[in-house]
Write a protein that holds these residues in place. Sequence first.
Motif, PDB file in Angstrom:
ATOM      1  N   LEU A   2      -8.696  46.177  40.016  1.00 56.15           N
ATOM      2  CA  LEU A   2      -8.730  44.866  40.701  1.00 56.15           C
ATOM      3  C   LEU A   2      -7.227  44.224  41.703  1.00 56.15           C
ATOM      4  O   LEU A   2      -6.347  44.836  41.170  1.00 56.15           O
ATOM      5  CB  LEU A   2      -8.112  44.229  38.767  1.00 56.15           C
ATOM      6  CG  LEU A   2      -9.745  43.462  38.136  1.00 56.15           C
ATOM      7  CD1 LEU A   2     -10.902  43.549  38.619  1.00 56.15           C
ATOM      8  CD2 LEU A   2      -8.529  43.125  36.951  1.00 56.15           C
ATOM      9  N   LEU A   7      -5.777  39.678  39.156  1.00 55.34           N
ATOM     10  CA  LEU A   7      -4.877  40.259  38.040  1.00 55.34           C
ATOM     11  C   LEU A   7      -3.635  38.933  37.607  1.00 55.34           C
ATOM     12  O   LEU A   7      -3.390  38.314  36.851  1.00 55.34           O
ATOM     13  CB  LEU A   7      -3.550  40.984  38.409  1.00 55.34           C
ATOM     14  CG  LEU A   7      -4.535  42.822  38.687  1.00 55.34           C
ATOM     15  CD1 LEU A   7      -3.726  43.789  38.964  1.00 55.34           C
ATOM     16  CD2 LEU A   7      -4.826  42.788  36.776  1.00 55.34           C
ATOM     17  N   ARG A  34     -11.154  39.092  32.753  1.00 56.99           N
ATOM     18  CA  ARG A  34     -10.954  39.721  31.783  1.00 56.99           C
ATOM     19  C   ARG A  34     -12.078  40.774  31.640  1.00 56.99           C
ATOM     20  O   ARG A  34     -11.258  42.393  31.403  1.00 56.99           O
ATOM     21  CB  ARG A  34     -10.749  39.555  30.552  1.00 56.99           C
ATOM     22  CG  ARG A  34      -9.205  38.519  30.326  1.00 56.99           C
ATOM     23  CD  ARG A  34      -9.425  38.099  28.420  1.00 56.99           C
ATOM     24  NE  ARG A  34      -8.147  37.325  28.343  1.00 56.99           N
ATOM     25  CZ  ARG A  34      -7.921  36.169  27.494  1.00 56.99           C
ATOM     26  NH1 ARG A  34      -8.810  36.073  26.702  1.00 56.99           N
ATOM     27  NH2 ARG A  34      -6.863  35.879  27.491  1.00 56.99           N
ATOM     28  N   TYR A  37     -11.431  43.255  34.351  1.00 56.23           N
ATOM     29  CA  TYR A  37     -10.594  44.033  33.842  1.00 56.23           C
ATOM     30  C   TYR A  37     -10.292  45.244  32.921  1.00 56.23           C
ATOM     31  O   TYR A  37      -9.959  46.610  33.174  1.00 56.23           O
ATOM     32  CB  TYR A  37      -9.015  42.940  33.351  1.00 56.23           C
ATOM     33  CG  TYR A  37      -8.187  43.673  33.184  1.00 56.23           C
ATOM     34  CD1 TYR A  37      -7.364  44.075  34.053  1.00 56.23           C
ATOM     35  CD2 TYR A  37      -7.766  44.130  32.058  1.00 56.23           C
ATOM     36  CE1 TYR A  37      -6.138  45.221  34.013  1.00 56.23           C
ATOM     37  CE2 TYR A  37      -6.548  45.092  31.562  1.00 56.23           C
ATOM     38  CZ  TYR A  37      -5.485  45.317  32.762  1.00 56.23           C
ATOM     39  OH  TYR A  37      -4.777  46.081  32.275  1.00 56.23           O
ATOM     40  N   THR A  40     -13.350  47.976  34.625  1.00 58.75           N
ATOM     41  CA  THR A  40     -12.419  48.498  35.068  1.00 58.75           C
ATOM     42  C   THR A  40     -10.908  49.942  35.089  1.00 58.75           C
ATOM     43  O   THR A  40     -10.981  51.355  35.555  1.00 58.75           O
ATOM     44  CB  THR A  40     -11.845  47.640  36.266  1.00 58.75           C
ATOM     45  OG1 THR A  40     -12.583  46.562  37.479  1.00 58.75           O
ATOM     46  CG2 THR A  40     -10.776  49.124  37.803  1.00 58.75           C
TER      47      THR A  40
END
Length: 79
Positions: A2, A7, A34, A37, A40
């Motif tokens: 990310l 972030l 989220r 994230y 990923t």
Amino acid sequence: MLSKEKLARINELSKRAKTSGLTKQEEKEQQALRKEYLQTFRASFKNHLHSVTVVDENGNDVTPDALKESKKNKNNPMH
């Protein structure tokens, strides 16, 4: 991975949620970030696991069958 900006935004929203609260739009943004994230992270972790081979003290490959199967399917474009 990310981006640093995403972030930072995740962290900013998290801090605001704990202090002053979030608007409905910010809550949706936080959930989406989220989710991205976690997707990923999971993909990265899975790729890392595919590079692992487990060997016992005698030098025998004792990699779990589930991991061997996952590695095999990863290299097969049909799966």
